[in-house]
Design a protein around this motif. Structure first.
Motif, short mmCIF file in Angstrom:
data_model
loop_
_atom_site.label_atom_id
_atom_site.label_comp_id
_atom_site.label_asym_id
_atom_site.label_seq_id
_atom_site.Cartn_x
_atom_site.Cartn_y
_atom_site.Cartn_z
N SER A 238 0.83 -1.21 0.00
CA SER A 238 0.00 0.00 0.00
C SER A 238 0.86 1.26 0.00
CB SER A 238 -0.96 0.00 1.19
OG SER A 238 -0.23 0.05 2.40
N THR B 5 2.01 1.71 -3.55
CA THR B 5 0.89 2.17 -4.37
C THR B 5 0.62 3.65 -4.14
OG1 THR B 5 -0.09 -0.03 -4.21
CG2 THR B 5 -1.51 1.74 -4.97
N THR C 18 0.98 6.55 -6.93
CA THR C 18 -0.15 7.43 -7.20
C THR C 18 0.26 8.89 -7.06
OG1 THR C 18 -1.65 5.73 -6.37
CG2 THR C 18 -2.53 7.95 -6.55
#
Length: 152
Positions: free
Chosen positions: A3, A6, A10
């Motif tokens: 996470s 990610t 992003t």
């Protein structure tokens, strides 16, 4: 761990997209500002080439006569938006000229006009213009140039 990776990915993608949008917006503003500057320069150059005799000839043009009868007896008061002429504003003049002439050709003409134009230069410029623009486009450019001259 996945996470965090990610989220970082992003953030990078968002940053890249925002940067591209900011650059695009900046270049768009520069483009529109330069178009306005170019249009003013082009019309000044046309104003310098238009003689009193050409203004008299323009006034006798059938298209202009029709507009003068409908509008008024003053060429500077003609509303080109109500006419059938293809060019209606300085911006449209610049767009048309930039489509039909290279930057080098525009620079050559501009330098000739600034240095003082000879009858031979004027004839050469008019030949170049009449070969690439329609009679209606040329008439519209002259009317816009005359209107700009009378604003001063």
């Amino acid at each position: 761990m996945t996470s965090i990776y990610t989220i970082e990915k992003t953030k990078k993608i968002t940053f890249i997209i925002m940067s591209c949008l900011a650059i695009t917006f900046t270049f768009t503003l520069i483009y529109f500002a330069s178009i306005e500057g170019i249009s003013a320069t082009v019309l000044k150059e046309v104003e310098a080439v238009i003689s009193d005799e050409e203004i008299d000839n323009l006034i006798t043009d059938p298209v202009i006569q029709t507009l003068l009868q409908e509008e008024s007896q003053d060429i500077s008061a003609i509303n080109l938006n109500d006419s059938d002429l293809p060019l209606k504003s300085k911006g449209q003049v610049v767009k048309k000229i930039s489509e039909n002439f290279s930057i080098k050709e525009i620079q050559v003409v501009t330098s000739k006009v600034k240095k003082g134009i000879t009858p031979e230069d004027k004839s050469e410029i008019m030949d170049m213009i009449t070969n690439r623009l329609s009679e209606e486009e040329l008439t519209a450019i002259k009317v816009i140039a005359i209107q700009e001259m009378t604003k001063k």
